[in-house]
Design a protein around this motif. Structure first.
Motif, PDB file in Angstrom:
ATOM      1  N   ARG A   1       0.867  -1.186   0.000  1.00 28.08           N
ATOM      2  CA  ARG A   1       0.000   0.000   0.000  1.00 28.08           C
ATOM      3  C   ARG A   1       0.900   1.231   0.000  1.00 28.08           C
ATOM      4  NH1 ARG A   1      -4.542   0.074   4.334  1.00 28.08           N
ATOM      5  NH2 ARG A   1      -5.201   1.791   2.982  1.00 28.08           N
TER       6      ARG A   1
ATOM      7  N   ASP B   1       1.250   3.726  -2.150  1.00 26.75           N
ATOM      8  CA  ASP B   1       0.631   5.026  -2.461  1.00 26.75           C
ATOM      9  C   ASP B   1      -0.017   5.631  -1.222  1.00 26.75           C
ATOM     10  OD1 ASP B   1       1.454   4.814  -5.055  1.00 26.75           O
ATOM     11  OD2 ASP B   1      -0.488   4.145  -5.839  1.00 26.75           O
ATOM     12  N   HIS B   2      -0.686   4.803  -0.449  1.00 27.30           N
ATOM     13  CA  HIS B   2      -1.312   5.303   0.780  1.00 27.30           C
ATOM     14  C   HIS B   2      -0.251   5.749   1.780  1.00 27.30           C
ATOM     15  CE1 HIS B   2      -3.984   5.624   4.216  1.00 27.30           C
ATOM     16  NE2 HIS B   2      -3.200   4.802   4.887  1.00 27.30           N
TER      17      HIS B   2
ATOM     18  N   SER C   1       1.210   9.208   0.754  1.00 30.69           N
ATOM     19  CA  SER C   1       0.310  10.281   0.350  1.00 30.69           C
ATOM     20  C   SER C   1       0.445  11.489   1.278  1.00 30.69           C
ATOM     21  CB  SER C   1      -1.138   9.794   0.360  1.00 30.69           C
ATOM     22  OG  SER C   1      -1.609   9.647   1.692  1.00 30.69           O
TER      23      SER C   1
ATOM     24  N   ASP D   1      -1.989  13.180   2.414  1.00 32.30           N
ATOM     25  CA  ASP D   1      -3.013  13.067   3.448  1.00 32.30           C
ATOM     26  C   ASP D   1      -2.509  12.239   4.626  1.00 32.30           C
ATOM     27  OD1 ASP D   1      -5.847  13.395   4.371  1.00 32.30           O
ATOM     28  OD2 ASP D   1      -5.809  11.212   4.205  1.00 32.30           O
ATOM     29  N   THR D   2      -1.813  11.131   4.339  1.00 31.16           N
ATOM     30  CA  THR D   2      -1.255  10.310   5.423  1.00 31.16           C
ATOM     31  C   THR D   2      -0.259  11.116   6.239  1.00 31.16           C
ATOM     32  OG1 THR D   2      -1.580   8.246   4.203  1.00 31.16           O
ATOM     33  CG2 THR D   2       0.100   8.238   5.931  1.00 31.16           C
TER      34      THR D   2
END
Length: 526
Positions: A311, A313-314, A317, A319-320
């Motif tokens: 994961r 990209d998450h 990111s 936002d993360t």
């Protein structure tokens, strides 16, 4: 400029070529290869393989490597994943049925197939100039004649001697004891294995007598490893992952390495103005520690063999990073956020080489824990790594152990670029510390304007397993302030990691090398 009335070391300046690594004989060998007409790939291979003899507790041909490579004449960077896979017979269900909740560092299930030699042979064939016979010749000579044991190596060797088992004790101890500083360490058996590789390439290692020796040793210890597992080993080319910081771009190797952890730490810290804080004060150390807790928790949740799941990209990111940064109290330590504990080890080597054509190699090489699994092959003295200890046995976890899978890896080579041009290959050794080490080096350089050598020399701290390990280089008042913030302070028994870097100054046509005094090595140029 450093204070020449205080202990320290100067950076190394040269125009034609530069190498930096953790042992002076390996650095000298890299330069010798460059002056013999080899390129940076040839030199890095020669230095890395020699380090398996100069620092056998840290690396060897039974281990893995990761490489970032910038060929001459281009700014494109290539990644090479030289990490090995679990044997086809490995089963997480079978291990759980035996009552295991984790794979121990001395467990035969921790031994994954060595990937480094396939990667080095691939590099030599695709990007080298001299060929394996010439690049392996120095290591073969030193294996026969002996390498004097350096001070830091002797320290680590004595500390980890008890991990050696079976043939490992016979090959790496003398009368049951670790060698002392200055003792000659010889390994003619290792020279035989290297001759087979020099003659037959990867087949000399993954097939025939050398592979048969490794498999027989592993099977005798209860392993499920087969000759087919060794013959199937292949390194994979890919692209680096990238993240911005302070007008620069940081390049890391993609998973299954933990380089994304460093990029996430930098993203979190970019939400704070580090440059207004004292470089070695409590506030900066606190923010770094909190970012590490959060980024390492993400690492343990998301980084795994990308052929199976990831994961990424998450994890990377904006936002993360924003959500995690918002969890940090600038004045108070949070409880450890790590989902999985990992003991700190410091057994890895790093080699960086830049040649006159500005081919650049950033290579990191390890058998994981000191002396790997502690098990060496009977005939050829090849220490087998224990990277499988990096797997999870939690059902359904992205990093769950399984046949043919690569475990989450701690070793990470790095590079720094600006305006599309590579300006510095670098690496920081030290197991789990490495993402924090990358972060500290980059912030030392870009937030505080330190030179590469000063950035490497500077004191370090590391948050993990519920404690903040603080080197003695910190002022006691800073350590006390960190304790007041709620950190549980521990002074480590050894230094945190080691590092090397080469700054590429295109404007002046020079190279600037730096090497960590925490290790025995140096930077050399010509």
């Amino acid at each position: 400029m450093r204070d020449f009335q205080r202990p320290g070391r100067s950076e190394v300046f040269a125009a034609n070529g530069m190498a930096a690594t953790s042992h002076p004989l390996a650095a000298k060998t890299c330069i010798d290869i460059l002056q013999q007409g080899g390129n940076a790939v040839d030199a890095a291979i020669a230095g890395a393989v020699l380090l398996g003899l100069a620092e056998p507790q840290s690396c060897g041909i039974g281990g893995d490597c990761f490489v970032l490579l910038k060929p001459a004449g281009t700014e494109e960077v290539i990644a090479l994943n030289g990490s090995g896979r679990a044997p086809a017979g490995l089963s997480a269900d079978a291990l759980r049925a035996r009552g295991k909740t984790a794979i121990g560092t001395e467990d035969i299930a921790a031994v994954t197939i060595p990937g480094a030699i396939d990667a080095l042979c691939r590099l030599s064939q695709d990007h080298g100039r001299l060929g394996l016979a010439d690049t392996l010749a120095p290591a073969i000579r030193y294996a026969e004649e002996g390498v004097p044991v350096a001070p830091r190596v002797a320290f680590d060797w004595a500390e980890a001697a008890g991990r050696l088992q079976g043939p490992g004790q016979r090959h790496y101890l003398t009368a049951g004891k670790a060698p002392a500083v200055g003792d000659l360490f010889r390994s003619p058996a290792h020279a035989e294995a290297l001759r087979a590789i020099a003659r037959d390439g990867r087949a000399g290692f993954y097939e025939g007598p050398v592979a048969e020796d490794m498999v027989a040793t592993l099977r005798a210890a209860g392993g499920c490893h087969t000759l087919d597992d060794f013959a199937a080993t292949r390194a994979d080319y890919g692209s680096p992952i990238r993240g911005g910081y302070a007008g620069h771009e940081v390049l890391e190797h993609a998973p299954n390495g933990q380089g994304a952890t460093a990029l996430l730490m930098l993203k979190i810290l970019s939400r704070f103005d580090l440059s207004r804080l004292a470089p070695f004060g409590a506030e900066r150390a606190h923010l770094e520690a909190e970012a590490a807790k959060l980024a390492y928790d993400a690492r343990d949740r998301f980084i795994a063999d990308p052929d199976h799941t990831t994961r990424l990209d998450h994890m990377l990111s904006d936002d993360t990073a924003n959500r995690l940064a918002a969890l940090i109290d600038p004045a108070r330590a949070m409880p450890s956020a790590q989902a999985a504990s990992e003991a700190v080890h410091r057994d890895t080597v790093y080699v960086t080489v830049v040649d006159r054509d500005r081919m650049v190699v950033s290579l990191i090489y390890s058998t994981y824990w000191s002396f790997g699994s502690g098990l060496a092959s009977d005939r050829y003295a090849i220490l087998m790594q224990n990277r499988g200890a990096g797997f999870s046995l939690t059902p359904g976890h992205p990093n769950e152990a399984g046949p043919g899978k690569r475990p989450m890896h701690t070793i990470i080579p790095g590079m720094l670029a600006r305006d599309g041009r590579l300006v510095m290959p670098f690496g920081v050794m030290g197991g789990a510390y490495q993402p924090t080490g990358h972060t500290r080096l980059i912030t030392n350089l870009l937030d505080y304007g330190l030179s590469p050598q000063a950035a490497i020399d500077a004191p370090r701290c590391f948050a993990g397993d519920g404690v903040l390990r603080v080197e003695r280089g910190y002022d006691p008042a800073v350590t006390a302030a960190l304790a007041e913030m709620g950190h549980r302070i521990e002074v480590p028994d050894g230094p945190l990691g080691g590092a090397q870097a080469i700054r590429i100054d295109d404007g002046r046509g020079i190279l600037i090398g730096a090497s960590d005094p925490r290790k025995d090595g140096c930077a050399l140029g010509y």
